[in-house]
Scaffold this active site. Sequence first.
Site, PDB file in Angstrom:
ATOM      1  N   GLN A  32      34.909  43.911 -11.357  1.00 28.26           N
ATOM      2  CA  GLN A  32      34.038  44.152 -10.204  1.00 28.26           C
ATOM      3  C   GLN A  32      34.779  44.819  -9.050  1.00 28.26           C
ATOM      4  O   GLN A  32      35.988  44.951  -9.063  1.00 28.26           O
ATOM      5  CB  GLN A  32      33.404  42.834  -9.750  1.00 28.26           C
ATOM      6  N   HIS A  63      31.520  25.221   0.689  1.00 29.65           N
ATOM      7  CA  HIS A  63      32.459  24.513  -0.187  1.00 29.65           C
ATOM      8  C   HIS A  63      32.354  22.999  -0.044  1.00 29.65           C
ATOM      9  O   HIS A  63      32.436  22.272  -1.032  1.00 29.65           O
ATOM     10  CB  HIS A  63      33.891  25.011   0.063  1.00 29.65           C
ATOM     11  N   ASP A  87      38.303  32.340  -5.069  1.00 27.90           N
ATOM     12  CA  ASP A  87      38.938  32.291  -3.744  1.00 27.90           C
ATOM     13  C   ASP A  87      39.671  30.976  -3.503  1.00 27.90           C
ATOM     14  O   ASP A  87      40.477  30.872  -2.584  1.00 27.90           O
ATOM     15  CB  ASP A  87      37.897  32.548  -2.650  1.00 27.90           C
ATOM     16  N   GLU A 107      37.877  30.967 -14.237  1.00 25.38           N
ATOM     17  CA  GLU A 107      37.532  32.159 -13.447  1.00 25.38           C
ATOM     18  C   GLU A 107      37.716  33.368 -14.356  1.00 25.38           C
ATOM     19  O   GLU A 107      38.727  33.484 -15.044  1.00 25.38           O
ATOM     20  CB  GLU A 107      38.437  32.222 -12.205  1.00 25.38           C
ATOM     21  N   ASP A 139      35.590  33.763 -19.499  1.00 24.99           N
ATOM     22  CA  ASP A 139      34.171  33.807 -19.188  1.00 24.99           C
ATOM     23  C   ASP A 139      33.646  32.365 -19.211  1.00 24.99           C
ATOM     24  O   ASP A 139      33.888  31.636 -20.174  1.00 24.99           O
ATOM     25  CB  ASP A 139      33.516  34.661 -20.283  1.00 24.99           C
ATOM     26  N   GLY A 140      32.953  31.972 -18.156  1.00 27.36           N
ATOM     27  CA  GLY A 140      32.462  30.595 -18.047  1.00 27.36           C
ATOM     28  C   GLY A 140      31.564  30.172 -19.204  1.00 27.36           C
ATOM     29  O   GLY A 140      31.654  29.043 -19.680  1.00 27.36           O
ATOM     30  N   ASP A 157      30.440  27.824  -9.104  1.00 31.10           N
ATOM     31  CA  ASP A 157      30.638  28.586  -7.864  1.00 31.10           C
ATOM     32  C   ASP A 157      30.641  30.060  -8.236  1.00 31.10           C
ATOM     33  O   ASP A 157      31.681  30.712  -8.239  1.00 31.10           O
ATOM     34  CB  ASP A 157      31.962  28.171  -7.212  1.00 31.10           C
ATOM     35  N   CYS A 158      29.457  30.545  -8.553  1.00 28.30           N
ATOM     36  CA  CYS A 158      29.351  31.882  -9.134  1.00 28.30           C
ATOM     37  C   CYS A 158      28.824  32.902  -8.123  1.00 28.30           C
ATOM     38  O   CYS A 158      28.470  32.572  -7.003  1.00 28.30           O
ATOM     39  CB  CYS A 158      28.419  31.819 -10.341  1.00 28.30           C
ATOM     40  N   ASP A 160      25.901  36.101  -7.507  1.00 28.63           N
ATOM     41  CA  ASP A 160      24.463  36.163  -7.779  1.00 28.63           C
ATOM     42  C   ASP A 160      24.243  36.622  -9.219  1.00 28.63           C
ATOM     43  O   ASP A 160      25.145  37.186  -9.837  1.00 28.63           O
ATOM     44  CB  ASP A 160      23.813  37.140  -6.795  1.00 28.63           C
TER      45      ASP A 160
HETATM   46  N1  AG3 Z   1      29.626  32.424  -4.276  1.00 27.47           N
HETATM   47  C1  AG3 Z   1      28.243  32.488  -3.820  1.00 27.47           C
HETATM   48  C2  AG3 Z   1      27.864  33.774  -3.170  1.00 27.47           C
HETATM   49  C3  AG3 Z   1      26.398  33.940  -3.107  1.00 27.47           C
HETATM   50  C4  AG3 Z   1      26.012  35.058  -2.204  1.00 27.47           C
HETATM   51  N2  AG3 Z   1      24.672  35.298  -2.430  1.00 27.47           N
HETATM   52  C5  AG3 Z   1      23.715  35.414  -1.539  1.00 27.47           C
HETATM   53  N3  AG3 Z   1      23.984  35.675  -0.278  1.00 27.47           N
HETATM   54  N4  AG3 Z   1      22.540  35.279  -1.961  1.00 27.47           N
HETATM   55  C6  AG3 Z   1      30.573  32.341  -3.257  1.00 27.47           C
HETATM   56  C7  AG3 Z   1      31.954  32.074  -3.708  1.00 27.47           C
HETATM   57  C8  AG3 Z   1      32.635  31.197  -2.715  1.00 27.47           C
HETATM   58  N5  AG3 Z   1      33.643  30.398  -3.294  1.00 27.47           N
END
Ligand code: AG3
Length: 282
Positions: A32, A63, A87, A107, A139-140, A157-158, A160
């Site tokens: 990505q 978190h 992160d 991850e 891959d999860g 903790d994915c 979208d």
């Molecule tokens: N993961 C979730 C991000 C979602 C953003 N989506 C949205 N704004 N609809 C964040 C990772 C943090 N550890």
Amino acid sequence: SGTLRFEENLHAGYGQALSIDEMLFEHRTEHQELIIFRNQSFGRVMALDGIVQTTEADEFIYHEMLTHVPLLAHGDARSVLIIGGGDGGMLREVLKHSSVEHVTQVEIDASVIEMCKKYLPNHSDGAFDDPRVELVIDDGVNYVSQAAQQFDVIISDCTDPIGPGEVLFSSDFYDGCKRCLKPGGVFVAQNGVAFLQLDEVITTARRLGPLFVDQSFYSAAVPTYAGGIMTFAWASDNPALRMSDGVELRRRFEASGIHTRYYNPQLHLASFALPQYILDAL
Ligand code: AG3
């Protein structure tokens, strides 16, 4: 204006813009597009494929809620599985629980971990070096379909459900998580901003609901997940874990000795109260 801006266009005809006050890192990883920059209101900001994932200023809300709600509801969580979370913010919060003996984090993108350690060091705060942690780059979906181990709590903790994160909203993934949960375990997942991503709430309920005795959502407002409250999916086979007993929850929280900036037991209980437009959609 001459100011460099980061524009997020996640939703149709609606978005957010943040000024890039200092560019720290920009690179296409194997999976990505990763960018990390500094913004005057939110501190360091990390985005993947054009979507804000986390910022220094408001990460604690997200978190803390995805960690302390399931762990304190469970009451005796010793093993935790984190899917995504490169992160390191979730890992940091999970490790605050001294009852936790083991955390596996899966991850897909090693460079997210590497770059966040470097440019967002306060997120992981050394968590990746904790001896209780096992890091798996995979891959999860693949991981949960084959893992030999089971966990008390699983946190998804994915990103979208676009690109690499899409599979983490599939029935296959939820099936895998179910098989990786110990009896009495809890599964939670970030599930998008309900007002703008209501389809995601409906789809998750349809896929996850049939697998568990108790499936619901709870919520919190995170400023840089623009558009209102973010919902978190909740699933377990024990309806009693969605506690109504604030006395026991307060006892557990105080016993944990954990210092929080958003989470508290009253808010924990209240976060399961959902607006009528969500209930009506389910
Ligand atoms: N993961 C979730 C991000 C979602 C953003 N989506 C949205 N704004 N609809 C964040 C990772 C943090 N550890």
